[in-house]
Write a protein that holds these residues in place. Structure first.
Motif, PDB file in Angstrom:
ATOM      1  N   GLU A 186      10.357 -31.277  -0.173  1.00 27.07           N
ATOM      2  CA  GLU A 186      10.378 -29.971   0.508  1.00 27.07           C
ATOM      3  C   GLU A 186      10.169 -28.461  -0.393  1.00 27.07           C
ATOM      4  N   LYS A 187       9.578 -27.768  -0.039  1.00 26.49           N
ATOM      5  CA  LYS A 187       9.375 -26.371  -0.528  1.00 26.49           C
ATOM      6  C   LYS A 187       9.708 -25.534   0.555  1.00 26.49           C
ATOM      7  N   CYS A 188      10.395 -24.380   0.072  1.00 25.66           N
ATOM      8  CA  CYS A 188      10.722 -23.276   0.989  1.00 25.66           C
ATOM      9  C   CYS A 188      10.633 -21.870   0.402  1.00 25.66           C
ATOM     10  N   TRP A 189      10.672 -20.845   1.364  1.00 33.50           N
ATOM     11  CA  TRP A 189      10.372 -19.566   0.955  1.00 33.50           C
ATOM     12  C   TRP A 189       9.126 -19.234   0.544  1.00 33.50           C
ATOM     13  N   ILE A 190       8.074 -19.966   0.952  1.00 31.36           N
ATOM     14  CA  ILE A 190       6.442 -19.949   0.217  1.00 31.36           C
ATOM     15  C   ILE A 190       5.800 -18.969   1.040  1.00 31.36           C
ATOM     16  N   SER A 191       5.272 -18.030   0.603  1.00 33.92           N
ATOM     17  CA  SER A 191       4.382 -16.911   1.043  1.00 33.92           C
ATOM     18  C   SER A 191       3.134 -17.533   1.063  1.00 33.92           C
ATOM     19  N   ASN A 192       2.754 -17.030   2.401  1.00 38.37           N
ATOM     20  CA  ASN A 192       1.425 -17.611   3.148  1.00 38.37           C
ATOM     21  C   ASN A 192       1.474 -18.979   3.451  1.00 38.37           C
ATOM     22  N   ALA A 193       2.825 -19.513   3.550  1.00 44.98           N
ATOM     23  CA  ALA A 193       2.720 -20.954   4.203  1.00 44.98           C
ATOM     24  C   ALA A 193       3.269 -20.425   5.405  1.00 44.98           C
ATOM     25  N   PRO A 194       2.944 -21.618   6.444  1.00 36.12           N
ATOM     26  CA  PRO A 194       1.996 -22.734   6.356  1.00 36.12           C
ATOM     27  C   PRO A 194       0.591 -22.587   6.653  1.00 36.12           C
ATOM     28  N   GLU A 195       0.072 -21.272   6.503  1.00 34.63           N
ATOM     29  CA  GLU A 195      -1.304 -20.892   6.823  1.00 34.63           C
ATOM     30  C   GLU A 195      -2.116 -20.913   5.854  1.00 34.63           C
ATOM     31  N   ALA A 196      -1.725 -21.124   4.513  1.00 36.32           N
ATOM     32  CA  ALA A 196      -2.752 -21.180   3.500  1.00 36.32           C
ATOM     33  C   ALA A 196      -3.620 -22.255   3.395  1.00 36.32           C
ATOM     34  N   ASP A 197      -4.814 -22.105   2.715  1.00 34.11           N
ATOM     35  CA  ASP A 197      -5.807 -23.163   2.777  1.00 34.11           C
ATOM     36  C   ASP A 197      -5.417 -23.957   1.400  1.00 34.11           C
ATOM     37  N   PHE A 198      -4.971 -23.474   0.616  1.00 35.25           N
ATOM     38  CA  PHE A 198      -4.509 -24.463  -0.664  1.00 35.25           C
ATOM     39  C   PHE A 198      -3.349 -23.956  -1.160  1.00 35.25           C
ATOM     40  N   TYR A 199      -2.435 -24.922  -1.798  1.00 34.70           N
ATOM     41  CA  TYR A 199      -1.225 -24.612  -2.617  1.00 34.70           C
ATOM     42  C   TYR A 199      -1.261 -24.845  -4.060  1.00 34.70           C
ATOM     43  N   THR A 200      -0.395 -23.935  -4.801  1.00 32.88           N
ATOM     44  CA  THR A 200      -0.393 -24.471  -6.358  1.00 32.88           C
ATOM     45  C   THR A 200       1.088 -24.976  -6.126  1.00 32.88           C
ATOM     46  N   VAL A 201       1.008 -26.357  -6.202  1.00 30.14           N
ATOM     47  CA  VAL A 201       2.716 -26.746  -6.012  1.00 30.14           C
ATOM     48  C   VAL A 201       2.916 -27.301  -7.284  1.00 30.14           C
ATOM     49  N   PHE A 202       4.424 -27.173  -7.460  1.00 30.46           N
ATOM     50  CA  PHE A 202       4.999 -27.569  -8.765  1.00 30.46           C
ATOM     51  C   PHE A 202       5.930 -28.818  -8.202  1.00 30.46           C
ATOM     52  N   ALA A 203       5.960 -29.975  -9.018  1.00 29.53           N
ATOM     53  CA  ALA A 203       6.538 -31.290  -8.450  1.00 29.53           C
ATOM     54  C   ALA A 203       7.081 -32.098  -9.690  1.00 29.53           C
ATOM     55  N   ARG A 204       8.121 -32.689  -9.600  1.00 33.35           N
ATOM     56  CA  ARG A 204       8.635 -33.457 -10.866  1.00 33.35           C
ATOM     57  C   ARG A 204       7.981 -34.797 -11.064  1.00 33.35           C
ATOM     58  N   THR A 205       7.423 -34.847 -12.195  1.00 34.92           N
ATOM     59  CA  THR A 205       6.720 -36.174 -12.581  1.00 34.92           C
ATOM     60  C   THR A 205       7.595 -36.997 -13.387  1.00 34.92           C
ATOM     61  N   THR A 206       8.417 -36.375 -14.339  1.00 34.55           N
ATOM     62  CA  THR A 206       9.599 -37.245 -15.006  1.00 34.55           C
ATOM     63  C   THR A 206      10.929 -36.890 -14.753  1.00 34.55           C
ATOM     64  N   PRO A 207      11.583 -37.730 -13.891  1.00 30.31           N
ATOM     65  CA  PRO A 207      12.878 -37.273 -13.636  1.00 30.31           C
ATOM     66  C   PRO A 207      13.938 -37.122 -14.769  1.00 30.31           C
ATOM     67  N   GLY A 208      14.803 -36.327 -14.705  1.00 26.84           N
ATOM     68  CA  GLY A 208      15.979 -35.885 -15.703  1.00 26.84           C
ATOM     69  C   GLY A 208      15.441 -35.231 -16.780  1.00 26.84           C
ATOM     70  N   ALA A 209      14.036 -34.861 -16.775  1.00 26.11           N
ATOM     71  CA  ALA A 209      13.526 -34.053 -18.036  1.00 26.11           C
ATOM     72  C   ALA A 209      13.546 -32.626 -17.776  1.00 26.11           C
ATOM     73  N   GLY A 210      14.099 -31.895 -16.767  1.00 28.23           N
ATOM     74  CA  GLY A 210      14.476 -30.371 -16.570  1.00 28.23           C
ATOM     75  C   GLY A 210      13.070 -29.872 -16.520  1.00 28.23           C
TER      76      GLY A 210
END
Length: 402
Positions: A172-196
Motif C-alpha cells: 500500500e501507499k498512502c497520503w499520495i497527492s494526485n492519487a488515485p487520479e494520476a496518469d502515472f506514479y513514481t513508486v518506491f518499493a523494497r527490492t531487497t528485504p532488510g537493507a533499509g
C-alpha cells in the motif's frame, strides 16, 4: 553564500505571475471539485509554459513560481508543484524512452503525475518502506542476485533470454497527492528485504497497470490526495528509474530540490496574509483610532514581516545553493523548509487573530490560508524530520572538519 535579491527581470516576472494567477488561474481553481485533480487548471498551467519551466529552469526559478502563484492562487501553486514532484524523477533519472513517453504530456498539462513514497507505516521514516517488489519466478539470470539487474558498459539495463527483469508490486501507499487520479506514479518499493534505504527501487508505474487501485482521502484542505493498493502489479526493468536498489537516491534527490520550494509556497501564503493584515489594520477603527495605531498590533505586524522576510531569504539561499551544486544542499534545504513552513503557520495564525471573527468565515482569504498552511509542516518530511537532517549534517560537517 552571497545575499539573495531579485533582479529587475525576476521582479517583473513575479508580478506577472501574480496577475496571471489572479486573473486566469483562480477562476479555473474555483470551478474545480474539491478533492479531485483539476485537469483544466493543469492544462492552463501547461499552456502558460509554467510546467515546462519545471524542467528547464533551476531551483530559484521554481521557488519564484511557487511563491508567486501561492500568493494569488494556492490551488494553482499546488497543481504545478505536484506535477513537478511526480515527474521530476522521470526527468532526472529516467531513460530516454521514459522521458519521451511522459514528459511532453506532463509539460503540456495532458498527463498528471504523482510521487508515491509514503505508506501507512512509513511516512516520516521513508527508509522503512514495506511495499514489496518481488522478483518473478524464473525471471532474470542465475548469476544476478535477486533485486538486481544486469547493466551494460554504457549503463543501460541488459536483456536476458527471458526478457527484462520482472517484479510484482504488493502493498500500500498512502497520503499520495494526485492519487488515485494520476496518469502515472513514481513508486518506491523494497527490492531487497532488510537493507533499509539501500534496498529500495524507484519504478515508473502507469495508472492502467493491472492490480493497481486507489481511493480518495478527505483531508483538511481539499487537495487531491489518496491511497493506492498494489495487488501483484507487474513492473519490469524498463520501468526502473535510476538503478535497482538505489531508489532512495531518486527520492532524496527530488526532495532536496522541492523542499526549499515548499518553503517558497509557505512564504507566498505568509506574504498574502501579511498584506491582508496591513490593509485591514490600516482601515479598521478601534479604541478611538485605527488598529495599526495600537502598539501591540504594530509590534505583531512587525514580527509577521520579520519572520516572512527571514524565511524568504533562507528559501532563496537554499535554492541558490542547489543551483550552484553546493555540498551543503541537504542541510540548507531542510532549514529552508523548516523555517518557512513554521513561520508561515505563525504569520497566518496571527493574521486570523488580528482580523477577528471575520477571518473564520467560510470563503475569507485567511480561512482558506489557515487550512492550507498546516499541511506543509508535515509533507515532504515533517518539521521534526527536518531538524534531524539539520543535526545530522552539522555533526557530519564537524567530523569532516568543515
Amino acid at each position: 553564500m552571497p545575499a539573495f535579491s531579485l533582479d529587475p527581470p525576476q521582479t517583473a516576472w513575479c508580478a506577472e505571475l501574480r496577475t496571471v494567477a489572479a486573473e486566469r488561474l483562480r477562476p479555473l481553481a474555483e470551478k474545480g471539485e474539491p478533492g479531485h485533480v483539476n485537469r483544466p487548471l493543469v492544462a492552463e498551467l501547461g499552456r502558460l509554459g509554467l510546467l515546462k519551466r519545471l524542467f528547464t529552469s533551476g531551483a530559484v526559478d521554481l521557488c519564484l513560481m511557487r511563491e508567486s502563484l501561492a500568493y494569488a492562487c494556492t490551488e494553482a501553486e499546488t497543481a504545478l508543484a505536484l506535477q513537478g514532484l511526480g515527474a521530476y524523477p522521470v526527468h532526472a533519472y529516467g531513460t530516454p524512452a521514459q522521458r519521451d513517453r511522459w514528459l511532453p504530456q506532463v509539460t503540456e498539462g495532458g498527463a498528471v503525475a504523482a510521487f508515491a513514497l509514503s505508506e501507512p507505516g512509513a511516512g516520516s521514516d521513508a527508509a522503512a518502506l514495506e511495499l514489496r517488489a518481488e522478483r518473478e519466478e524464473g525471471e532474470g539470470r542465475e548469476d544476478v542476485p535477486p533485486g538486481q539487474s544486469v547493466r551494460t558498459p554504457g549503463g543501460s539495463l541488459a536483456a536476458h533470454p527471458d526478457g527484462p527483469a520482472r517484479w510484482r508490486l504488493t502493498g500500500e501507499k498512502c497520503w499520495i497527492s494526485n492519487a488515485p487520479e494520476a496518469d502515472f506514479y513514481t513508486v518506491f518499493a523494497r527490492t531487497t528485504p532488510g537493507a533499509g534505504a539501500r534496498g529500495v527501487t524507484a519504478f515508473l508505474v502507469p495508472a492502467d497497470r493491472p492490480g493497481l487501485t486507489g481511493t480518495g482521502l478527505d483531508m483538511l484542505s481539499p487537495h487531491p490526495i489518496g491511497a493506492l493498493g498494489f495487488d501483484a502489479v507487474p513492473v519490469t526493468a524498463d520501468d526502473v528509474l535510476g538503478e535497482p536498489d538505489r531508489g532512495f537516491r531518486v527520492a532524496m534527490g527530488t526532495l532536496n530540490l522541492f523542499r526549499p520550494s515548499v518553503g517558497a509556497f509557505a512564504v507566498g501564503m505568509a506574504q498574502a496574509a501579511l498584506d491582508a493584515t496591513l490593509a485591514h489594520t490600516a482601515r479598521r477603527d478601534a479604541f478611538g483610532g485605527k488598529l495599526k495605531d495600537l502598539q501591540t498590533v504594530a509590534h505583531q505586524v512587525a514580527e509577521m514581516a520579520l519572520r516572512t522576510e527571514a524565511a524568504r531569504l533562507m528559501v532563496y539561499a537554499a535554492a541558490t545553493a542547489y543551483d550552484e551544486e553546493a555540498p551543503d544542499v541537504p542541510g540548507r534545504a531542510a532549514m529552508a523548509k523548516l523555517l518557512a513552513t513554521e513561520s508561515a503557520q505563525y504569520v497566518v495564525d496571527m493574521a486570523v487573530q488580528l482580523h477577528g471573527a471575520r477571518a473564520l468565515r467560510r470563503g475569507h482569504l485567511l480561512e482558506h490560508l489557515y487550512r492550507e498552511v498546516r499541511a506543509p509542516r508535515v509533507y515532504e518530511g515533517a518539521s521534526e524530520v527536518q531538524r534531524g537532517i539539520i543535526a545530522k549534517e552539522l555533526y557530519a560537517n564537524m567530523e569532516a572538519g568543515r
